[in-house]
Design a protein around this motif. Structure first.
Motif, PDB file in Angstrom:
ATOM      1  N   PHE A 108       0.836  -1.190   0.000  1.00 46.15           N
ATOM      2  CA  PHE A 108       0.000   0.000   0.000  1.00 46.15           C
ATOM      3  C   PHE A 108       0.875   1.246   0.000  1.00 46.15           C
ATOM      4  CE2 PHE A 108       0.380  -1.139   4.519  1.00 46.15           C
ATOM      5  CZ  PHE A 108       0.761   0.066   5.097  1.00 46.15           C
ATOM      6  N   PRO A 109       0.370   2.302  -0.640  1.00 48.84           N
ATOM      7  CA  PRO A 109       1.109   3.572  -0.656  1.00 48.84           C
ATOM      8  C   PRO A 109       0.813   4.387   0.594  1.00 48.84           C
ATOM      9  CG  PRO A 109      -0.854   3.778  -1.998  1.00 48.84           C
ATOM     10  CD  PRO A 109      -0.828   2.352  -1.484  1.00 48.84           C
ATOM     11  N   THR A 110       1.799   5.133   1.050  1.00 47.50           N
ATOM     12  CA  THR A 110       1.595   5.997   2.212  1.00 47.50           C
ATOM     13  C   THR A 110       0.946   7.319   1.819  1.00 47.50           C
ATOM     14  OG1 THR A 110       3.820   6.904   1.985  1.00 47.50           O
ATOM     15  CG2 THR A 110       3.532   5.014   3.479  1.00 47.50           C
ATOM     16  N   HIS A 111       1.110   7.707   0.569  1.00 50.83           N
ATOM     17  CA  HIS A 111       0.542   8.941   0.026  1.00 50.83           C
ATOM     18  C   HIS A 111       0.068   8.629  -1.386  1.00 50.83           C
ATOM     19  CE1 HIS A 111       3.339  10.253   3.165  1.00 50.83           C
ATOM     20  NE2 HIS A 111       2.588  11.335   3.280  1.00 50.83           N
ATOM     21  N   SER A 112      -0.367   9.626  -2.097  1.00 56.17           N
ATOM     22  CA  SER A 112      -0.689   9.413  -3.502  1.00 56.17           C
ATOM     23  C   SER A 112       0.584   8.940  -4.214  1.00 56.17           C
ATOM     24  CB  SER A 112      -1.171  10.717  -4.145  1.00 56.17           C
ATOM     25  OG  SER A 112      -1.167  10.585  -5.556  1.00 56.17           O
ATOM     26  N   PRO A 113       0.492   7.878  -5.021  1.00 57.54           N
ATOM     27  CA  PRO A 113       1.686   7.386  -5.729  1.00 57.54           C
ATOM     28  C   PRO A 113       2.322   8.422  -6.660  1.00 57.54           C
ATOM     29  CG  PRO A 113      -0.033   5.736  -5.766  1.00 57.54           C
ATOM     30  CD  PRO A 113      -0.651   6.997  -5.199  1.00 57.54           C
TER      31      PRO A 113
ATOM     32  N   LEU B 252       3.030  11.420  -5.753  1.00 60.20           N
ATOM     33  CA  LEU B 252       3.870  12.303  -4.944  1.00 60.20           C
ATOM     34  C   LEU B 252       5.225  11.672  -4.652  1.00 60.20           C
ATOM     35  CD1 LEU B 252       1.221  13.570  -2.350  1.00 60.20           C
ATOM     36  CD2 LEU B 252       2.048  14.740  -4.405  1.00 60.20           C
ATOM     37  N   HIS B 253       6.250  12.495  -4.629  1.00 59.10           N
ATOM     38  CA  HIS B 253       7.604  12.006  -4.374  1.00 59.10           C
ATOM     39  C   HIS B 253       7.731  11.381  -2.983  1.00 59.10           C
ATOM     40  CE1 HIS B 253      11.929  11.672  -4.559  1.00 59.10           C
ATOM     41  NE2 HIS B 253      11.989  12.266  -3.383  1.00 59.10           N
ATOM     42  N   GLU B 254       7.023  11.917  -2.000  1.00 63.86           N
ATOM     43  CA  GLU B 254       7.159  11.397  -0.638  1.00 63.86           C
ATOM     44  C   GLU B 254       6.413  10.081  -0.407  1.00 63.86           C
ATOM     45  OE1 GLU B 254       3.973  14.707  -0.264  1.00 63.86           O
ATOM     46  OE2 GLU B 254       5.822  14.434  -1.341  1.00 63.86           O
ATOM     47  N   CYS B 255       5.772   9.557  -1.441  1.00 64.88           N
ATOM     48  CA  CYS B 255       5.052   8.293  -1.305  1.00 64.88           C
ATOM     49  C   CYS B 255       6.026   7.126  -1.143  1.00 64.88           C
ATOM     50  CB  CYS B 255       4.169   8.043  -2.525  1.00 64.88           C
ATOM     51  SG  CYS B 255       3.254   6.497  -2.423  1.00 64.88           S
ATOM     52  N   SER B 256       5.811   6.376  -0.076  1.00 66.69           N
ATOM     53  CA  SER B 256       6.527   5.120   0.146  1.00 66.69           C
ATOM     54  C   SER B 256       5.524   3.992  -0.022  1.00 66.69           C
ATOM     55  CB  SER B 256       7.107   5.074   1.558  1.00 66.69           C
ATOM     56  OG  SER B 256       8.037   6.112   1.753  1.00 66.69           O
ATOM     57  N   TRP B 257       6.019   2.793  -0.270  1.00 61.85           N
ATOM     58  CA  TRP B 257       5.164   1.613  -0.374  1.00 61.85           C
ATOM     59  C   TRP B 257       5.562   0.638   0.728  1.00 61.85           C
ATOM     60  CZ3 TRP B 257       1.196   0.583  -3.908  1.00 61.85           C
ATOM     61  CH2 TRP B 257       0.985   1.584  -4.877  1.00 61.85           C
ATOM     62  N   ILE B 258       4.564   0.175   1.472  1.00 62.12           N
ATOM     63  CA  ILE B 258       4.775  -0.750   2.585  1.00 62.12           C
ATOM     64  C   ILE B 258       4.161  -2.097   2.192  1.00 62.12           C
ATOM     65  CG2 ILE B 258       4.387  -1.173   5.041  1.00 62.12           C
ATOM     66  CD1 ILE B 258       5.983   1.445   4.405  1.00 62.12           C
ATOM     67  N   PHE B 259       4.902  -3.166   2.429  1.00 63.83           N
ATOM     68  CA  PHE B 259       4.461  -4.504   2.042  1.00 63.83           C
ATOM     69  C   PHE B 259       3.786  -5.177   3.231  1.00 63.83           C
ATOM     70  CE2 PHE B 259       6.985  -3.038  -1.269  1.00 63.83           C
ATOM     71  CZ  PHE B 259       6.631  -3.742  -2.407  1.00 63.83           C
TER      72      PHE B 259
ATOM     73  N   LEU C 253       9.787   1.289  11.787  1.00 65.07           N
ATOM     74  CA  LEU C 253       9.792   2.366  10.809  1.00 65.07           C
ATOM     75  C   LEU C 253       8.884   3.479  11.307  1.00 65.07           C
ATOM     76  CD1 LEU C 253      10.469   3.520   7.976  1.00 65.07           C
ATOM     77  CD2 LEU C 253       8.464   2.266   7.129  1.00 65.07           C
ATOM     78  N   LEU C 254       9.443   4.677  11.451  1.00 68.04           N
ATOM     79  CA  LEU C 254       8.674   5.852  11.821  1.00 68.04           C
ATOM     80  C   LEU C 254       8.228   6.534  10.533  1.00 68.04           C
ATOM     81  CD1 LEU C 254       7.667   7.746  14.090  1.00 68.04           C
ATOM     82  CD2 LEU C 254       9.817   8.993  13.820  1.00 68.04           C
ATOM     83  N   LEU C 255       6.918   6.713  10.390  1.00 66.98           N
ATOM     84  CA  LEU C 255       6.368   7.336   9.181  1.00 66.98           C
ATOM     85  C   LEU C 255       5.761   8.686   9.498  1.00 66.98           C
ATOM     86  CD1 LEU C 255       4.451   4.401   7.445  1.00 66.98           C
ATOM     87  CD2 LEU C 255       6.476   5.557   6.592  1.00 66.98           C
ATOM     88  N   ASP C 256       5.888   9.613   8.567  1.00 73.07           N
ATOM     89  CA  ASP C 256       5.194  10.898   8.666  1.00 73.07           C
ATOM     90  C   ASP C 256       3.780  10.708   8.134  1.00 73.07           C
ATOM     91  OD1 ASP C 256       7.283  12.331   9.806  1.00 73.07           O
ATOM     92  OD2 ASP C 256       8.174  12.750   7.856  1.00 73.07           O
ATOM     93  N   LEU C 257       3.007   9.982   8.921  1.00 64.54           N
ATOM     94  CA  LEU C 257       1.647   9.605   8.555  1.00 64.54           C
ATOM     95  C   LEU C 257       0.895   9.405   9.868  1.00 64.54           C
ATOM     96  CD1 LEU C 257       0.308   8.834   5.782  1.00 64.54           C
ATOM     97  CD2 LEU C 257       0.791   6.479   6.360  1.00 64.54           C
ATOM     98  N   SER C 258      -0.301   9.943   9.973  1.00 66.40           N
ATOM     99  CA  SER C 258      -1.052   9.779  11.213  1.00 66.40           C
ATOM    100  C   SER C 258      -1.401   8.313  11.436  1.00 66.40           C
ATOM    101  CB  SER C 258      -2.333  10.616  11.184  1.00 66.40           C
ATOM    102  OG  SER C 258      -3.277  10.025  10.303  1.00 66.40           O
ATOM    103  N   TYR C 259      -1.597   7.950  12.692  1.00 69.27           N
ATOM    104  CA  TYR C 259      -1.969   6.585  13.033  1.00 69.27           C
ATOM    105  C   TYR C 259      -3.273   6.208  12.326  1.00 69.27           C
ATOM    106  CZ  TYR C 259      -3.440   2.510  15.679  1.00 69.27           C
ATOM    107  OH  TYR C 259      -3.867   1.256  16.025  1.00 69.27           O
ATOM    108  N   HIS C 260      -4.226   7.123  12.331  1.00 68.39           N
ATOM    109  CA  HIS C 260      -5.526   6.858  11.697  1.00 68.39           C
ATOM    110  C   HIS C 260      -5.357   6.527  10.208  1.00 68.39           C
ATOM    111  CE1 HIS C 260      -9.743   7.240  10.597  1.00 68.39           C
ATOM    112  NE2 HIS C 260      -9.379   8.113   9.682  1.00 68.39           N
TER     113      HIS C 260
END
Length: 162
Positions: free
Chosen positions: A88-93, A95-102, A128-135
């Motif tokens: 799943f992507p952490t942001h819109s794919p 965007l450069h800051e988008c990471s993918w988590i398996f 892994l600490l992500l700049d993404l809210s828990y929700h």
């Protein structure tokens, strides 16, 4: 320590996460269980190639997930359902800051004192600490779980799988 910079990488069962990088020699950092790789191709290109290796193109997988789940944004992708590789992507794919988590490497997710961050604990012991809210992270994990259920082709009948 020398970085292992590769021009090609195939997503596999050990792939844990993909991160975009701002570096002159590589575009992506791949995190596997015990190894980091630095890849010259962008993250989304690796995801698209992984989908092709898994038997379909990225846009087809994305369209199928939308059709089967109704998910409209930050769509989880069954990169290779036969190998149980879902990400799943952490942001819109886009965007450069988008990471993918398996998904299958996640042990648990945790809240962070900063409400704009969350923590993933992986089965292999790394965090892994992500700049993404828990929700938002929790929603992405749930969406991916739903996607896995919808794309699971095994049905158990009398102890046999079809």
């Amino acid at each position: 320590m020398n970085k292992l910079i590769l021009s090609h990488y195939e997503i596999n069962r050990d792939t844990t996460a993909l991160f975009s990088a701002n570096h002159i020699d590589y575009c992506t950092v791949v995190w596997e269980r015990e190894q980091l790789y630095y890849i010259k191709k962008p993250v989304l290109q690796l995801v698209k190639e992984g989908c092709l290796e898994g038997g379909a193109d990225y846009d087809g997988r994305k369209t199928a997930v939308i059709y089967k789940t109704g998910i409209q944004s930050r769509i989880p992708i069954p990169i290779n359902p036969n190998e149980h590789i879902y990400a799943f992507p952490t942001h819109s794919p886009k965007l450069h800051e988008c990471s993918w988590i398996f998904y299958h490497h996640i042990k648990t997710i945790k809240r962070h004192p900063n409400p704009q961050q969350s923590l993933i604990l992986f089965k292999h012991g790394k965090e892994l600490l992500l700049d993404l809210s828990y929700h938002t992270l929790e929603r992405q994990v749930q969406r991916t779980s739903h996607c896995i259920v919808r794309f699971s082709h095994q049905e158990q009948v009398s102890g046999y799988y079809f």
